[in-house]
Design a protein around this motif. Structure first.
Motif, short mmCIF file in Angstrom:
data_model
loop_
_atom_site.label_atom_id
_atom_site.label_comp_id
_atom_site.label_asym_id
_atom_site.label_seq_id
_atom_site.Cartn_x
_atom_site.Cartn_y
_atom_site.Cartn_z
N CYS A 143 -10.96 40.60 12.95
CA CYS A 143 -11.40 40.85 11.58
C CYS A 143 -12.31 39.74 11.10
O CYS A 143 -12.08 38.56 11.41
CB CYS A 143 -10.17 40.96 10.67
N ASN A 168 -13.07 39.50 7.78
CA ASN A 168 -12.98 39.51 6.31
C ASN A 168 -12.40 38.26 5.68
O ASN A 168 -12.72 37.94 4.55
CB ASN A 168 -12.17 40.72 5.85
N PHE A 169 -11.51 37.61 6.36
CA PHE A 169 -10.89 36.39 5.82
C PHE A 169 -10.33 36.60 4.41
O PHE A 169 -10.65 35.86 3.49
CB PHE A 169 -11.89 35.22 5.83
N CYS A 170 -9.52 37.61 4.25
CA CYS A 170 -8.73 37.70 3.01
C CYS A 170 -7.96 36.38 2.92
O CYS A 170 -7.48 35.88 3.95
CB CYS A 170 -7.78 38.89 3.06
N TYR A 204 -5.17 35.24 2.17
CA TYR A 204 -3.76 35.07 2.56
C TYR A 204 -3.52 35.39 4.02
O TYR A 204 -2.41 35.23 4.52
CB TYR A 204 -2.88 36.02 1.71
N CYS A 205 -4.52 35.89 4.72
CA CYS A 205 -4.26 36.59 6.00
C CYS A 205 -4.60 35.74 7.22
O CYS A 205 -5.66 35.14 7.31
CB CYS A 205 -5.06 37.88 6.03
N VAL A 221 -4.77 36.97 10.31
CA VAL A 221 -5.31 37.78 11.42
C VAL A 221 -6.62 37.23 12.00
O VAL A 221 -6.76 37.16 13.23
CB VAL A 221 -5.45 39.25 11.00
N PRO A 222 -7.60 36.80 11.18
CA PRO A 222 -8.83 36.29 11.81
C PRO A 222 -8.57 35.08 12.71
O PRO A 222 -9.37 34.80 13.61
CB PRO A 222 -9.71 35.90 10.61
N GLN A 226 -7.83 46.46 13.07
CA GLN A 226 -7.55 45.77 11.81
C GLN A 226 -8.38 46.35 10.66
O GLN A 226 -7.95 46.33 9.52
CB GLN A 226 -7.83 44.26 11.95
N HIS A 228 -10.03 49.41 5.29
CA HIS A 228 -10.27 48.47 4.19
C HIS A 228 -10.95 49.24 3.05
O HIS A 228 -11.97 49.90 3.28
CB HIS A 228 -11.18 47.33 4.67
N ARG A 268 -10.61 40.07 -1.57
CA ARG A 268 -10.51 41.43 -1.02
C ARG A 268 -11.84 42.20 -1.10
O ARG A 268 -12.03 43.19 -0.41
CB ARG A 268 -9.43 42.23 -1.77
#
Ligand code: SF4
Length: 452
Positions: free
Chosen positions: A170, A172-174, A176-177, A179-180, A214, A250, A289
């Protein structure tokens, strides 16, 4: 019983694990379950045998999830318990794979020095070779590779509904996340491979595929450049696959073109998981977001105008740093307004390396987070009860997945809206589409009987 079929020929070149017995413990999401299946295929292909418990195995593979601190703690607790097995037999190899391996490699090495192998999500193809080497000394592999790493072993668990990964990572680098940092940047699988795997599943009797990624909405075929709506249209032509679902979308990237493909490809279920996370624009902005509450609600209106029967689900995080009482009320209002068929709700926990953990104080007290989570869940429970009550007496099409784990005399399945339906039947309808008359309900499932 091992869960994977071994009716495929084992490549003669890959028998380096002949005589080994492996057990895989999987934590986390569908993508992890799918990865575990691929890893099982790699080990079977190298000549190992799958066994039903860690105690019976000499390779214990723990495929991990790092999305919340609770899931990481579960992994550490399991690793602590496995020390006893390792002390009893030095011949046992312990491998940690997945997101915790990627994110907490050094901590695992320090706290659990008896772990033989640490492998991040981008390095699974090397697993059999590394297991061979780790008999001599511990191995780690957490590097990133450019481009898609295709794993096609030919092995699949027997089943009715199969996962097919279409992209990973991903960009996006939300805030809180994690995943990246655990899955890396977006990588797209060639559409030709996706199509082949889907055809393989259909040939093995699968009736449903669930496309995984993702953020599937940004999918782009690396060979042809075509997008996700085109992929859905292509997969809709695979004979034998009756239902297609996908996760995760998303909201910012969910296009009108994709909604039209959902409507026009008959196999695509009118069901969508569209995580909103919070109902307040301030919180959404702090989460990075990329959409506002009203933009999210516009997507919902667009979807419902095209597909009035669409069932929607979402993710909610409560207690994000700075979330005020008013912000939280905004989240409750979204739930009441949209009336999701299902939600996944969590309270915020700071994750390593993420922007929110680095820059925002975890300001909402733990007790208040718990209280907000309880309010979200009780509102949603009430909504689901009301939605399920409205289905009583209706006849629904259900794909039967098999006998219920709780009660072998009852069968369980899902309808197109992805609702769990438990039902009685005079014959075993596993793997088939049946009509079920809804006779009862709870907040999380429906009950019924086979409609003659
Ligand atoms: S879109 Fe945001 S929440 Fe989803 S995987 Fe990417 S960074 Fe995480």
């Amino acid at each position: 019983m091992p869960s994977h079929s071994t009716d495929q020929p084992i490549p003669a070149s890959g028998r380096r694990l002949c005589g080994s017995r492996f057990f895989i413990h999987t934590f986390g999401c569908q993508m992890n379950k799918n990865d575990s299946e691929h890893m099982a295929g790699l080990l079977l292909g190298a000549g190992a045998e799958e066994v039903p418990s860690a105690e019976d195995s000499d390779i214990i593979l723990i495929n991990t999830c790092a999305v919340r601190s609770k899931s990481v703690n579960k992994v550490y607790s399991l690793l602590g318990r496995l020390k006893r097995i390792k002390q009893a037999s030095q011949g046992v190899q312990i491998a940690v794979t997945g997101c915790v391996a990627q994110l907490h490699r050094d901590e695992i090495q320090q706290r659990y020095p008896y772990v033989d192998l640490i492998v991040g999500p981008d390095n699974y193809p090397a697993l059999p070779e590394m297991l061979g080497k780790s008999r001599l000394r511990p191995q780690t592999a957490t590097a990133w590779h450019s481009g898609w790493q295709e794993i096609r072993t030919g092995y699949r668990a027997k089943g009715i509904s199969g996962f097919v990964t279409i992209m990973e990572g991903c960009n996006n680098f939300c805030s809180y996340c994690v995943v990246p940092f655990t899955r890396g940047r977006e990588k797209f699988r060639p559409a030709s491979q996706i199509l082949e795997e889907t055809q393989e599943l259909a040939a093995k009797g699968y009736r449903e595929v669930q496309l995984l990624g993702q953020n599937v909405n940004v999918y782009r075929d690396p060979d042809q450049g075509s997008g996700f709506p085109a992929l859905l249209r292509e997969l809709g032509r695979v004979r034998g696959i009756a239902w297609i679902r996908f996760i995760t979308s998303h909201p910012r990237d969910f296009s009108h073109e994709l909604a039209r493909a959902m409507k026009e490809v008959p196999q695509v279920c009118h069901q969508l998981h569209l995580p909103i996370q919070a109902g307040s624009d301030d919180v959404l902005r702090a989460m990075n977001r990329g959409y506002t509450r009203s933009e999210y609600l516009e997507r919902i209106d667009m979807l419902r105008s095209l597909m009035p029967d669409i069932a929607l689900s979402t993710d909610i995080i409560v207690g994000f740093p700075g979330e005020s009482g008013q912000d939280f009320e905004d989240t409750l209002r979204v739930l009441a307004e949209v009336r999701f068929a299902n939600i996944f709700s969590f309270h915020y926990s700071p994750r390593p390396r993420t922007a929110s953990a680095r820059t925002l104080p975890d300001s909402v007290p733990r007790e208040e987070k718990k209280r907000r989570l309880m309010l979200v869940q009780s509102l949603q429970k009430q909504i689901q009860l009301e939605m399920h009550r409205a289905l009583k007496g209706r006849s629904l099409e259900v794909l039967c997945m098999g006998p219920s784990k709780k009660d072998g005399s009852v069968y369980t399945g899902r309808n197109a809206a992805n609702q769990v339906v438990n039902f009685s039947a005079p014959r075993d309808p596993t793997g088939t589409f049946v009509r079920v008359e809804i006779t009862g309900y709870g907040p999380y499932s429906l009950k019924g009987k086979l409609d003659p």
